[in-house]
Scaffold this active site. Sequence first.
Site, PDB file in Angstrom:
ATOM      1  CD  GLU A 179     -20.489  18.445 -75.634  1.00 60.91           C
ATOM      2  OE1 GLU A 179     -20.945  17.563 -74.892  1.00 60.91           O
ATOM      3  OE2 GLU A 179     -19.281  18.742 -75.685  1.00 60.91           O
ATOM      4  CG  ASP A 212     -10.886 -14.024 -88.349  1.00 61.18           C
ATOM      5  OD1 ASP A 212      -9.743 -14.326 -88.012  1.00 61.18           O
ATOM      6  OD2 ASP A 212     -11.156 -13.408 -89.399  1.00 61.18           O
ATOM      7  NE  ARG A 244     -11.397  -9.027 -91.192  1.00 62.96           N
ATOM      8  CZ  ARG A 244     -11.844 -10.178 -90.711  1.00 62.96           C
ATOM      9  NH1 ARG A 244     -13.098 -10.310 -90.305  1.00 62.96           N
ATOM     10  NH2 ARG A 244     -11.059 -11.229 -90.619  1.00 62.96           N
TER      11      ARG A 244
HETATM   12  C1  4H3 Z   1     -19.387   6.570 -81.370  1.00 58.94           C
HETATM   13  C2  4H3 Z   1     -19.283   7.940 -81.537  1.00 58.94           C
HETATM   14  C3  4H3 Z   1     -18.337   6.806 -79.253  1.00 58.94           C
HETATM   15  C4  4H3 Z   1     -18.912   5.992 -80.214  1.00 58.94           C
HETATM   16  C5  4H3 Z   1     -18.706   8.707 -80.524  1.00 58.94           C
HETATM   17  C6  4H3 Z   1     -19.018   4.530 -80.000  1.00 58.94           C
HETATM   18  C7  4H3 Z   1     -18.936  12.341 -81.200  1.00 58.94           C
HETATM   19  C8  4H3 Z   1     -20.790  10.787 -81.328  1.00 58.94           C
HETATM   20  C9  4H3 Z   1     -20.211  13.012 -80.720  1.00 58.94           C
HETATM   21  C10 4H3 Z   1     -19.293  10.918 -81.487  1.00 58.94           C
HETATM   22  C11 4H3 Z   1     -21.330  12.193 -81.253  1.00 58.94           C
HETATM   23  C12 4H3 Z   1     -20.283  13.145 -79.222  1.00 58.94           C
HETATM   24  N1  4H3 Z   1     -18.227   8.098 -79.420  1.00 58.94           N
HETATM   25  N2  4H3 Z   1     -18.911   4.037 -78.763  1.00 58.94           N
HETATM   26  N3  4H3 Z   1     -18.601  10.061 -80.580  1.00 58.94           N
HETATM   27  O1  4H3 Z   1     -19.229   3.803 -80.959  1.00 58.94           O
HETATM   28  O2  4H3 Z   1     -21.664  12.595 -82.537  1.00 58.94           O
HETATM   29  O3  4H3 Z   1     -20.194  11.925 -78.549  1.00 58.94           O
END
Ligand code: 4H3
Length: 256
Positions: free
Chosen positions: A124, A177, A162
């Site tokens: 979580e 790009d 990059r």
């Molecule tokens: C980054 C991390 C989405 C992004 C993520 C994003 C797992 C964050 C955990 C990790 C927390 C629960 N999800 N949009 N997930 O860059 O540590 O969400």
Amino acid sequence: MYFAVISIFPEMFATIREFGITGRAVTQEQVTIECINPRDYTTDNYRRIDERPYGGGPGMVMMAEPLSKAIEDARLRASQHGCRMEAASCPVIYMSPQGQTLSEGSVVSMAEYDGMIILCGRYEGIDERLLSQYVDVEVSLGDYVLSGGELPAMVLMDSVIRRLPDIIGDDKSAEQDSFVDGLLDCPHYTKPHNFAGLAVPEVLLSGHHANIAKWRFSQQVVRTQTRRPDLWQAFTPTAQQAKWLKALAKSKSLNS
Ligand code: 4H3
């Protein structure tokens, strides 16, 4: 540039270490990527890094203690690799949907760091006290949730690597790009001349470099206007681009 990644799945980072431009940057020692597993900083027999959340609810939360030790160790290693130890030179970055959305502009400024320490969450998420004590920047890829921070960490590293000097074989290509000048990229063509009954646009075969540059710019404009009106709104042309825009507007009014 030095990267320390804090993750319970260090094997995932073979993807970025071993392939393509990022793989070459590692082999040529322009980039160092070290993985630090928070499990190695646990003290109990089960090597626990997660616990149930206070207040109840589903899922597990990563505990502060092993992560704090992992970050301390990452800082030590970063300094041994020549990183100056201020947040401005080697920040601790947490990948999360609550962060600032990554953009090509922020990527270019991050390429100036000596290094970065990237924290990858699972379950979580991470105990808030660890985040408030140790994290300098929170970065998000966009408004969606993933099961871990590892893929976002690799996206961040790839985008930064990059943009490092002397990384991309053809040194102008990173600058041409999408987004770099505020517009989407133009279409690209290669051999053969005809594919599925479709010919390559004539101008690209002409060898006339000024006309080619003007045509590519006009394609960028049309694409940006139709696909990303938000980017078009924010776009400010250079002097050369302003000239091209004038010429394009004139030829359009002649055609209609
Ligand atoms: C980054 C991390 C989405 C992004 C993520 C994003 C797992 C964050 C955990 C990790 C927390 C629960 N999800 N949009 N997930 O860059 O540590 O969400």
